[in-house]
Design a protein around this motif. Sequence first.
Motif, PDB file in Angstrom:
ATOM      1  N   ASP A   1       0.823  -1.210   0.000  1.00  0.00           N
ATOM      2  CA  ASP A   1       0.000   0.000   0.000  1.00  0.00           C
ATOM      3  C   ASP A   1       0.857   1.261   0.000  1.00  0.00           C
ATOM      4  O   ASP A   1       0.553   2.232  -0.709  1.00  0.00           O
ATOM      5  CB  ASP A   1      -0.913   0.017   1.225  1.00  0.00           C
ATOM      6  CG  ASP A   1      -1.990  -1.049   1.178  1.00  0.00           C
ATOM      7  OD1 ASP A   1      -2.253  -1.592   0.079  1.00  0.00           O
ATOM      8  OD2 ASP A   1      -2.564  -1.371   2.236  1.00  0.00           O
ATOM      9  N   LEU A   2       1.916   1.262   0.805  1.00  0.00           N
ATOM     10  CA  LEU A   2       2.800   2.421   0.888  1.00  0.00           C
ATOM     11  C   LEU A   2       3.417   2.732  -0.470  1.00  0.00           C
ATOM     12  O   LEU A   2       3.378   3.865  -0.954  1.00  0.00           O
ATOM     13  CB  LEU A   2       3.898   2.167   1.913  1.00  0.00           C
ATOM     14  CG  LEU A   2       5.021   3.211   1.965  1.00  0.00           C
ATOM     15  CD1 LEU A   2       4.497   4.518   2.496  1.00  0.00           C
ATOM     16  CD2 LEU A   2       6.190   2.721   2.789  1.00  0.00           C
ATOM     17  N   VAL A   3       3.980   1.714  -1.097  1.00  0.00           N
ATOM     18  CA  VAL A   3       4.653   1.908  -2.380  1.00  0.00           C
ATOM     19  C   VAL A   3       3.651   2.327  -3.456  1.00  0.00           C
ATOM     20  O   VAL A   3       3.900   3.254  -4.233  1.00  0.00           O
ATOM     21  CB  VAL A   3       5.392   0.619  -2.793  1.00  0.00           C
ATOM     22  CG1 VAL A   3       5.952   0.743  -4.203  1.00  0.00           C
ATOM     23  CG2 VAL A   3       6.516   0.326  -1.795  1.00  0.00           C
ATOM     24  N   THR A   4       2.499   1.660  -3.488  1.00  0.00           N
ATOM     25  CA  THR A   4       1.484   1.976  -4.491  1.00  0.00           C
ATOM     26  C   THR A   4       0.967   3.399  -4.330  1.00  0.00           C
ATOM     27  O   THR A   4       0.636   4.075  -5.308  1.00  0.00           O
ATOM     28  CB  THR A   4       0.315   0.976  -4.392  1.00  0.00           C
ATOM     29  OG1 THR A   4       0.829  -0.355  -4.584  1.00  0.00           O
ATOM     30  CG2 THR A   4      -0.741   1.252  -5.446  1.00  0.00           C
ATOM     31  N   THR A   5       0.924   3.882  -3.098  1.00  0.00           N
ATOM     32  CA  THR A   5       0.452   5.234  -2.836  1.00  0.00           C
ATOM     33  C   THR A   5       1.394   6.282  -3.413  1.00  0.00           C
ATOM     34  O   THR A   5       0.958   7.276  -4.000  1.00  0.00           O
ATOM     35  CB  THR A   5       0.301   5.464  -1.320  1.00  0.00           C
ATOM     36  OG1 THR A   5      -0.694   4.582  -0.807  1.00  0.00           O
ATOM     37  CG2 THR A   5      -0.115   6.892  -1.022  1.00  0.00           C
ATOM     38  N   PHE A   6       2.689   6.068  -3.281  1.00  0.00           N
ATOM     39  CA  PHE A   6       3.649   7.092  -3.665  1.00  0.00           C
ATOM     40  C   PHE A   6       4.243   6.902  -5.062  1.00  0.00           C
ATOM     41  O   PHE A   6       4.830   7.828  -5.605  1.00  0.00           O
ATOM     42  CB  PHE A   6       4.779   7.150  -2.629  1.00  0.00           C
ATOM     43  CG  PHE A   6       4.364   7.813  -1.353  1.00  0.00           C
ATOM     44  CD1 PHE A   6       4.351   9.185  -1.240  1.00  0.00           C
ATOM     45  CD2 PHE A   6       3.952   7.062  -0.265  1.00  0.00           C
ATOM     46  CE1 PHE A   6       3.955   9.800  -0.071  1.00  0.00           C
ATOM     47  CE2 PHE A   6       3.555   7.664   0.913  1.00  0.00           C
ATOM     48  CZ  PHE A   6       3.553   9.049   1.011  1.00  0.00           C
TER      49      PHE A   6
END
Length: 365
Positions: free
Chosen positions: A154-159
């Motif tokens: 989720d973190l990577v996909t968000t940024f």
Amino acid sequence: MRVGLVLGAGGVVGAAWLIGALEALAAETGWDPSSADYIVGTSAGSVVGCLVAEGIAPEYLAGYSAGRTLDEVEDVDGRVAQLAARMGGPDRLDEVAERLDGHDFRLKLAPPPVGPGSWRMALSTLRNPRRHAPSAVMTGWLPRGFVSTQPIDDLVTTFVDGDWPDHPNYWAVAADYRNGCRTVFGRDDAPPARAGQAVSASCAIPGFYHPVAIGGRRYVDGGVCSPSNLDLLAGRDLDLVICLNPTSSLAEAMGGTPAERVGALMRGMSGRRLGREARKLREEGTDLLILQPTQEDVAGMGLNLMARGRRVDVLERARKTTALALRDLRGTDHVLPARNQPRQATPRTRRRHTATAGQARRRAA
């Protein structure tokens, strides 16, 4: 100057140290880490490296990790404003930063882990133990992890705006859970994957995180193969390789408690592996800048690399100790990266539909 950047493993605490050290490196030299010709990340280093490859400035990573808002981060080249605009404004970006830290621990819905997590890996590495790191030989026998890597995804996909960072050579290192072999996502010989999948696989600590399935196979933490994987940049015709490795240190072990001796043993093993990999690059004439935790850093990091409560202290200490170390190198024979011209915030090109297509277009360019 052709420069490679290698970011090693180290859990939540190691990620904090990496961010603080990167911010100091950028401030002391004027070099932009996202301008590196190659960015190689393992485990925690794959998370930090992915965001750097996307063009997120170290000062924003540091502010984000320390819980500061955008108003408290100096935007020297417009990249923070560009990121905020893409995310829907500063308030939205601050909201995301508060909600996601990439290390929320959630149980994975799966059968209970009983017995060795991977019989195939256990037997494969046992047949050829000298071809694998000791950690890889042990990994297959550990129970399968029970914590989900979805928050990291989720973190990577968000940024990351698209399937893969907007960088020609960003690599995330994982270990194949079937045979213990190193898999370098982002290279031509790796299976196609989204950045969130690849980084999650690189971070999947055996026995803790559940393995990540990509293309019909399962993958675990790339630190199983090597804490740094520095040798991946051998033969790349680079002038300088900068390696930040949170799990090794030149500092002597403090005190003499059993815990401190265990920590010194683990750091010693990581340092010896790093030294062997460094020799490969030096033998071909590549200059190296290796940054490792100091004695002060080691004392603050502790043994539990997943201790979230230590993140801010570790980051701030790393910023200070790394800056001092770099100042000591000025005027010596050590090669430091050259100052970059400030990057301009420019509109992004149209993003690719799949990771493989995007990688092919970047390589053709």
